[in-house]
Design a protein around this motif. Structure first.
Motif, short mmCIF file in Angstrom:
data_model
loop_
_atom_site.label_atom_id
_atom_site.label_comp_id
_atom_site.label_asym_id
_atom_site.label_seq_id
_atom_site.Cartn_x
_atom_site.Cartn_y
_atom_site.Cartn_z
N LEU A 380 35.22 -18.62 2.87
CA LEU A 380 34.94 -19.93 2.30
C LEU A 380 35.85 -20.20 1.10
CD1 LEU A 380 31.70 -21.79 1.87
CD2 LEU A 380 32.92 -21.24 -0.23
N LEU A 381 36.02 -19.19 0.24
CA LEU A 381 36.86 -19.39 -0.95
C LEU A 381 38.33 -19.54 -0.56
CD1 LEU A 381 35.07 -16.86 -3.32
CD2 LEU A 381 35.17 -19.35 -3.57
N LEU A 382 38.75 -18.88 0.52
CA LEU A 382 40.13 -19.05 0.99
C LEU A 382 40.34 -20.48 1.48
CD1 LEU A 382 42.86 -17.72 1.59
CD2 LEU A 382 41.96 -17.07 3.85
N GLN A 383 39.41 -21.02 2.26
CA GLN A 383 39.54 -22.40 2.73
C GLN A 383 39.49 -23.40 1.57
OE1 GLN A 383 41.03 -22.43 5.62
NE2 GLN A 383 39.74 -24.09 6.36
N TRP A 384 38.62 -23.13 0.61
CA TRP A 384 38.55 -23.99 -0.57
C TRP A 384 39.88 -24.01 -1.30
CZ3 TRP A 384 38.55 -21.57 -5.59
CH2 TRP A 384 38.43 -22.47 -6.66
N SER A 385 40.50 -22.85 -1.44
CA SER A 385 41.77 -22.75 -2.17
C SER A 385 42.89 -23.51 -1.46
CB SER A 385 42.17 -21.29 -2.34
OG SER A 385 42.65 -20.73 -1.13
N ARG A 557 37.98 -18.95 11.44
CA ARG A 557 39.41 -18.60 11.43
C ARG A 557 39.85 -18.12 10.04
NH1 ARG A 557 42.48 -19.31 16.21
NH2 ARG A 557 40.93 -18.60 17.72
N ALA A 558 39.25 -18.69 9.00
CA ALA A 558 39.57 -18.21 7.65
C ALA A 558 39.12 -16.77 7.47
CB ALA A 558 38.91 -19.11 6.61
N ALA A 559 37.98 -16.40 8.09
CA ALA A 559 37.52 -15.00 8.03
C ALA A 559 38.53 -14.09 8.71
CB ALA A 559 36.15 -14.87 8.70
N ARG A 560 39.09 -14.56 9.83
CA ARG A 560 40.13 -13.76 10.49
C ARG A 560 41.35 -13.62 9.58
NH1 ARG A 560 43.54 -15.34 15.94
NH2 ARG A 560 44.43 -16.85 14.48
N TRP A 611 37.00 -15.42 17.02
CA TRP A 611 36.93 -15.90 15.63
C TRP A 611 36.99 -17.44 15.64
CZ3 TRP A 611 35.61 -12.43 12.02
CH2 TRP A 611 35.78 -11.07 12.36
N ALA A 612 36.07 -18.04 16.40
CA ALA A 612 36.11 -19.48 16.63
C ALA A 612 34.84 -20.21 16.20
CB ALA A 612 36.37 -19.75 18.12
#
Length: 715
Positions: A380-385, A557-560, A611-612
């Motif tokens: 989540l934090l990666l997508q936010w960034s 996908r961000a988790a991947r 991862w979908a």
């Protein structure tokens, strides 16, 4: 050339005087300035700003000005919120603003007494703060002359409009607004207030309903000029102090929260009511002044907690998403998040609760309770960034709400022309010609009667919904059965009946409001449970599905990406870094940058690691049914495949899917959770649910990717 007029000068001068002298504002915010001209000219609008961005004033100040200039009489503005608590919180402020101009503002929702309602009906307030359900009740009530009461209506403000638009309450709200427009005989100006969303133009089009394309409208969002939300190009995230830690359990989270930031006011968000209760109890045992808020606590219990929290300093309030929206709980120092919220949009709302005082920064500490919680939070934090936030999409095919609205309209008007009912909704979305099968079914099953070309409420609707003046017809969600918990005459909240029926040894104890209770008596008929305080040993539980760890295709996908080595650009503690390293090693063979992975273990477990997200995986499982296990077990990350899978069968199944994707199969029992589903033909109810559990776009992306096969030795 003449200087352009100051937008402030367009407001009513009395209002301007009080803004400067009563509020002490030297100027308006950019959103408030830019909203004045379109709202004064009667345009529809969506006003976008982060939490505490001044959206309420941006809407109300121009509308009050317009009200005075045009001499609006009676109830001319509706202010609609998704939560009664938010209405209660806003009421004193709107009452003050209206009072400056000699106008009035009143509350109308389920907790307002009969006496107070009578006074409102007799002396119509200029602004009515309410919920869609209460508006529906007013339209169908025999005690309200809705034609007279709403005769002066001109504008509607929808607060937290994104919270409505993303679920069935949004369709309900739109349908009620269309009916109100027809009652008053002219279009209503519609103003939506929203936190940041990924598709503001589509949200505005949705809010306009049948007026889309026929009435002038605009999105007012000054902050987006600096940070466009196109979901594609990376953008710098809003400034803030964000940290990710791994603690491993609720008990450890309590230890960390008790030790950190002593002397400060902390708001902790949890993803379930059970976690709220468990954390609250453990914090109190550590001597921390703790308050709780969630939907199964009584209104008085929540209000006491929120008031005490607002007035205290060194304390913690633990909450589900009930405090995510704009309810004022005073000046916050810290926001703490256990595991990850379901969406980036939720995180932005929660982050916006902090940093409101001059010289302070927005902040959030993530505490992951397990490995999956850590991965979800990092994703989540990666997508936010990346500057990404979810688009708000109305749930597809709300046929069950078409049935509810037809019944409500017949209650409202007593008789409706069987060929004219569509005119009440202007043909929006589900209320066009495609709704005809629903009408036929309602007539065939006795929910509606018809005579002489007119439709009216039938005996089956009376039997199912007629209790307490059709009160159950105004709420669009099915609430799970719960028992009211009472200590003497004081209501504490509600609990799951399973905790009262399961076999146990020894005394039966509950955990509610962060306190332990001994069950002394259960009134099964009236669904009431009486308790006394206990020292320890209470348990908390509620029915329903817990929040999924990784919901959407984008977050999966961000988790991947995280597992492939991308760290979110926030502070990671040593514990979080070590745990992420372990996760990457554990998932070494389930992720690949070039596509998806199919793993086969030596004990016959075959999984397709897509991862979908759950919806895309459910769509894929339905579309490739020949190679998926009979029970079609899917998760957010993977799909279980048959243990006798061959490469030839795999290739054939993928080739067959090229003819078109299938909607996920729906368990007929799941349809029971769709309120008013019984008023639909079974096939239409199942089709509605299937459309809502699918992600064809995500599934198509996965099918376009290559898949590599890996055999693992799990000895």
């Amino acid at each position: 050339m003449t200087e352009p007029a100051d937008p402030f000068d367009l407001l009513d001068p009395v209002l301007g005087h009080h803004i400067v002298n009563s509020l002490g504002w030297r100027s308006l915010r950019a959103l408030q300035e830019e909203a004045i001209e379109p709202l004064l000219s009667g345009e529809d609008a969506v006003l976008l700003a982060p939490t505490a961005g001044g959206k309420t004033e941006a809407a109300v100040f121009p509308l009050l000005t317009r009200m005075n200039r045009r001499g609006w009489k009676g109830t001319s503005v509706l202010y609609v919120c998704p939560l009664k608590a938010l209405l209660n919180n806003l009421h004193p402020r709107l009452e003050t603003y209206a009072g400056w101009l000699g106008r009035t503002a009143s509350l109308w929702h389920g907790d307002i007494t009969t006496g107070r309602r009578r006074r409102i009906l007799a002396q119509r307030p200029d602004i009515l703060l309410t919920t869609p359900e209460s508006l529906e009740s007013m339209l169908v009530s025999t005690h309200v002359d809705h034609q007279a009461f709403f005769s002066g209506l001109n504008a509607v403000v929808v607060d937290e409009v994104h919270a409505f638009a993303g679920d069935d309450r949004g369709w309900h709200l739109l349908a009620v607004l269309e009916r109100l427009s027809r009652v008053v005989g002219h279009p209503l100006q519609r103003v939506g207030l929203s936190a940041t969303v990924g598709n503001p133009d589509e949200l505005l089009a949705w809010l306009q309903g049948s007026g889309h394309g026929r009435r002038p409208a605009r999105v007012v969002a000054p902050h987006l000029r600096e940070q466009p939300l196109d979901g594609a190009a990376p953008a710098a995230p809003p400034p803030g102090d964000i940290e990710l830690d791994y603690v491993g359990s609720v008990a450890n989270a309590a230890t960390v929260i008790a030790a950190l930031h002593q002397g400060e006011k902390r708001l902790v968000f949890c993803e379930s009511r059970r976690t709220v209760e468990e954390l609250g109890e453990k914090l109190r045992l550590k001597g921390v002044t703790t308050f709780l808020s969630h939907a199964s606590l009584s209104m008085d219990e929540r209000r006491r907690a929120e008031t005490a929290f607002a007035e205290a300093r060194d304390c913690v309030i633990v909450s589900t998403s009930t405090l995510e929206l704009g309810i004022d709980v005073g000046d916050l120092d810290r926001v703490i998040q256990l595991d990850a919220p379901a969406t980036v949009a939720s995180f932005l709302q929660r982050l916006g609760r902090t940093g409101r005082r001059h010289g302070t920064a927005r902040n959030c500490l993530f505490l992951a309770l397990d490995a999956e919680g850590l991965l979800s939070s990092a994703a989540l934090l990666l997508q936010w960034s990346r500057g990404w936030v979810e688009t708000v999409v109305a749930p597809p095919e709300p046929r069950h709400l078409v049935a509810q609205q037809l019944l409500a309209l017949c209650l409202q008007e007593h008789r409706v022309g069987e060929n004219l009912w569509q005119e009440w909704w202007g043909g929006i979305g589900p209320f066009g010609p495609g709704a005809a099968p629903v009408v036929r079914h309602l007539v065939e099953q006795g929910y509606l009667d018809h005579d002489g070309g007119l439709l009216f409420v039938g005996p089956e609707a009376e039997r199912r919904y007629g209790h307490r003046h059709f009160m159950n017809l105004t709420a669009v969600f099915t609430a799970p059965p719960e028992f009211t918990v009472l200590n003497g005459r004081t209501e504490i909240g509600r609990t799951d009946p399973d905790l009262l029926t399961e076999e146990i040894e020894g005394p039966r104890k509950l955990l509610l409001a962060g306190r332990n209770w001994l069950v002394t008596y259960i009134d099964w008929t009236r669904k009431r449970c009486f308790v006394e305080p206990a020292d320890a040993g209470g348990r908390a539980r509620w029915s329903g599905f817990g929040a999924e760890r990784i919901r959407s295709f984008a977050l999966a996908r961000a988790a991947r990406d995280v597992l492939l080595g991308d760290d979110p650009p926030v502070r990671l503690t040593k514990r979080a870094t070590a745990q992420l390293t372990e996760a990457r090693e554990a998932h070494l063979h389930t992720v690949h940058p070039g596509g998806t992975v199919v793993t086969r273990t030596s004990d016959g477990d075959v999984r397709w690691w897509t991862w979908a997200g759950h919806r895309a995986n459910a769509t894929l499982a339905a579309s490739l049914s020949s190679v998926v296990t009979p029970h079609r077990r899917v998760g957010d990350q993977w799909i279980r495949l048959r243990d006798d899978l061959t490469l030839q069968a795999w290739q054939a199944a993928r080739a067959d899917s090229g003819a078109g994707l299938c909607l996920p199969e729906v368990d007929s029992r799941a349809v029971r959770g769709l309120k008013f589903a019984e008023a639909l033909p079974a096939r239409l109810a199942e089709a509605t649910l299937a459309a809502r559990t699918a992600d064809e776009e995500g599934a198509s992306k996965v099918l376009a990717e290559p898949a590599r096969f890996v055999t693992l030795n799990n000895a």
